[in-house]
Design a protein around this motif. Sequence first.
Motif, mmCIF file in Angstrom:
data_model
loop_
_atom_site.group_PDB
_atom_site.id
_atom_site.type_symbol
_atom_site.label_atom_id
_atom_site.label_comp_id
_atom_site.label_asym_id
_atom_site.label_seq_id
_atom_site.Cartn_x
_atom_site.Cartn_y
_atom_site.Cartn_z
ATOM 1 N N THR A 145 0.794 -1.234 0.000
ATOM 2 C CA THR A 145 0.000 0.000 0.000
ATOM 3 C C THR A 145 0.826 1.283 0.000
ATOM 4 O OG1 THR A 145 -0.255 0.206 2.402
ATOM 5 C CG2 THR A 145 -1.811 -1.245 1.248
ATOM 6 N N SER A 146 2.136 1.175 0.089
ATOM 7 C CA SER A 146 2.970 2.380 0.092
ATOM 8 C C SER A 146 2.986 3.017 -1.291
ATOM 9 C CB SER A 146 4.401 2.033 0.504
ATOM 10 O OG SER A 146 5.207 3.195 0.454
ATOM 11 N N SER A 180 9.894 1.109 -1.103
ATOM 12 C CA SER A 180 9.620 1.443 0.293
ATOM 13 C C SER A 180 9.983 0.282 1.212
ATOM 14 C CB SER A 180 8.141 1.787 0.469
ATOM 15 O OG SER A 180 7.345 0.620 0.333
ATOM 16 N N THR A 237 1.927 -2.160 4.828
ATOM 17 C CA THR A 237 1.651 -0.731 4.944
ATOM 18 C C THR A 237 2.692 -0.008 5.778
ATOM 19 O OG1 THR A 237 -0.021 0.921 5.573
ATOM 20 C CG2 THR A 237 0.156 -1.026 6.977
ATOM 21 N N TYR A 246 1.398 5.500 9.483
ATOM 22 C CA TYR A 246 1.337 6.955 9.523
ATOM 23 C C TYR A 246 0.468 7.350 10.710
ATOM 24 C CZ TYR A 246 2.947 6.753 4.638
ATOM 25 O OH TYR A 246 3.649 6.509 3.485
ATOM 26 N N SER A 305 -1.850 3.137 6.283
ATOM 27 C CA SER A 305 -1.847 4.210 5.290
ATOM 28 C C SER A 305 -3.274 4.504 4.832
ATOM 29 C CB SER A 305 -0.987 3.806 4.084
ATOM 30 O OG SER A 305 -1.577 2.732 3.380
ATOM 31 N N GLN A 359 -4.305 5.006 1.830
ATOM 32 C CA GLN A 359 -4.658 4.239 0.638
ATOM 33 C C GLN A 359 -5.091 2.813 0.997
ATOM 34 O OE1 GLN A 359 -1.982 6.160 0.978
ATOM 35 N NE2 GLN A 359 -0.119 4.977 0.732
ATOM 36 N N SER A 382 3.867 -4.300 8.596
ATOM 37 C CA SER A 382 3.905 -2.845 8.736
ATOM 38 C C SER A 382 5.281 -2.365 9.159
ATOM 39 C CB SER A 382 2.846 -2.374 9.737
ATOM 40 O OG SER A 382 3.068 -2.942 11.013
#
Length: 181
Positions: free
Chosen positions: A10-11, A16, A84, A87, A92, A94, A119
């Motif tokens: 999902t990044s 990432s 993910t 954050y 995330s 998204q 994560s």
Amino acid sequence: MAKRVLVISTSLRSGSNSEILADSFINGAVSSGSDVEKISLKDKRIAFCRGCLACQKTQKCVIDDDAVKIAEKMKSADVIVFATPIYYYEMSGQMKTLLDRANSLYPSDYAFRDIYLLSVAAEDEEGVDEGAVHGLNGWIECYEKCSLAGTVFAGGVNSAGDIDGHSALKKAYEMGSNVND
């Protein structure tokens, strides 16, 4: 029998840390004979859910974007793995948007039984991933045939590549290699 594993990265950052963690899980799953597909949300167009609930009748979202195809892949997977970045102590945006848009799966005869969460976060304190786990569990609760099968958290990673050599990579690999058990 080999399981169909769908890994959703999902990044939105290329290379990432969460994607590297996902790749480690994938390598483990492939080593055990799983059929693995990886989807990155990086270049996907996924709009917010409108809350119209039309998908509850048609089992397909009325919004024509990439989320419709991803939900179809989710429906036929035996295992779904979400990777993910964390954050503000949560998954995330998204990823959350995709979960909302997967609402069309609720009334369907979905195949998935095992859900995993991978994560990463810059912060390395215990519990940093709890919000993301809680949020994903809220989604899982709506799908009575599936459960959270495992989580891997890598803290202390921020810049791309910081995860190199992190112990979470080995945990993700091992988790992936046991997905067919």
